[in-house]
Design an enzyme around this catalytic site. Structure first.
Site: not given
Ligand code: NAP
Ligand code: G4F
Length: 330
Positions: A8, A13, A78, A82, A127, A129, A151, A181
């Site tokens: 990622g 990030d 990462l 997303s 996450s 989420e 997700y 974030h």
């Protein structure tokens, strides 16, 4: 010098973490997918010290090759699809990358170091989420997970797989349950950046208004630069563990709009924002607010950027960026 591999690397990030690790003297490798990734130039310009290796989380052999090339002490996973909204229409690929990609990363690590499970410390980007339809307020490491999107379900899978590999094989595998974030590097598909870009353009006369979905959802928004510091701190601990990373404050999209417009001197913004049902979701996460007490006490981590400062720095960045575009366009 310590060595790290980041999947990622082209994302928000990935860039902040690479900057942090390079400043700490790490040799940093980034796993980047695609034969001609359009973000290669961005990575090369932003973090020129990073060594790029190609690979994809859906292809375990490419992860193994990246581990062999980088010989890391730390592997930060990462990489993910997303964007929550995208995950309903693309549930299968989201599950493959965001969910099974974690299994591939963990298995590649086992193949890379079959006799020493702790040789490479592993970070999984879990996450908030996963809390979805929240079962406690605020949410902690103990809160029951109730994901509300493909997700979120994929992240739950990756989260428990990380815990399972830690418990089954003794791997140093930690999971950061990060709340939202943001930063000027946030993708423009996410609501904060969509708003700050639009507000900048409206203030410069480049755009008439903005179409949004649900303005009443509440999020615990922090600054991405602070959150990558927490990732690094997790991997410096003797024991791997799971940590909630959050500011412990919650704000609605409406409050974000209010602050963003006031940053450019617009107090009455209601006529500039229209409702577009296509930006609503089949199932909404109405309220996220974390409790990062564990991270604050054990990692010595704390957020340094508060909500008004975050909104302000994102709007200021986007005004400057849009002004540059205006100048270039003549
Ligand atoms: P981001 O900007 O969307 O970056 C996602 C990264 O994943 C990109 O570099 C992307 O590469 C890469 N990727 C996508 N598919 C891949 C694949 N098949 N193989 C390898 N890499 C792949 O996300 P972010 O905001 O930096 O977030 C980083 C991680 O934290 C993600 O796992 C995200 O789910 C998680 N997270 C984020 C937040 C947040 O608020 N930002 C909160 C909690 C958790 P391409 O450029 O090639 O697409
Ligand atoms: O900015 P969002 O798309 O972020 P969301 O869904 O909270 O997900 C982000 O944070 C997660 C952590 O909790 C990460 F795991 C995930 O990878 C990602 O970084 O949407 C925030 C809220 C939602 O409630 C959405 O319904 O904003 C609402 N919203 C209202 N109008 C909108 C819009 N979201 C988007 N993207 N676009 C709109 O026009």
């Amino acid at each position: 010098m310590p060595r790290a591999l980041i999947s990622g690397i082209t994302g928000q990030d990935g860039l902040y973490l690479a900057e942090l690790l390079l400043a700490k003297g790490y040799v940093v490798y980034g796993l980047m997918r695609g034969q001609n990734n359009p973000k290669r130039e961005l990575v090369e310009q932003t973090v020129p010290g990073v060594h790029l290796v190609t690979g994809d989380l859906t292809d375990i052999s490419s992860i193994l090759r990246a581990l062999e090339a980088s010989q890391p002490d730390e592997f930060y996973n990462l990489g993910a699809i997303s964007f929550v909204a995208y995950s309903w229409e693309n549930a299968r690929i989201t599950s493959d990358v965001t969910g099974l990609g974690v299994l591939n990363a963990l298995e590649a690590l086992r193949l890379f170091s079959p006799t020493d499970p702790k040789r490479v410390r592993f970070y999984q980007a879990s996450s908030s989420e996963m809390f979805g339809k929240v079962q406690t307020v605020p949410q902690t490491e103990e809160t029951l997970l109730w994901p509300r999107s493909p997700y979120g379900v994929a992240k739950v899978y990756g989260h428990y797989m990380t815990i399972n590999y830690r418990e089954s094989y003794g791997m140093h595998a930690s999971s950061g349950i990060l709340f939202n974030h943001e930063s000027p590097r946030r993708g423009p598909e996410f609501v904060t950046r969509k708003i700050t870009q639009a507000v900048a353009r409206i203030s410069l006369g480049m755009q008439d208004g903005i179409m949004l979905g649900n303005l009443e959802a509440r999020r615990d928004w922090g600054f991405a630069g602070d959150y990558v510091e927490a990732m690094w701190r997790m991997l410096q601990m003797d024991e791997a563990d799971d940590y909630v990373i959050s500011t412990n404050e919650t704000h609605s999209i409406r409050e974000f709009l209010e602050l963003a417009f006031s940053e450019v001197g617009i107090d009455d913004w209601s006529h500039l924002v229209s409702f577009d049902p296509s930006f609503t979701r089949p199932a909404e996460v109405d309220l996220l607010i974390g409790d990062s007490t564990k991270a604050q006490s054990r990692l010595g981590w704390a957020p340094t950027v508060d909500f008004p400062t975050l909104v302000s720095l994102m709007v200021k960045h986007d005004v400057e960026e849009q002004e540059r575009l205006l100048v270039r366009a003549g």
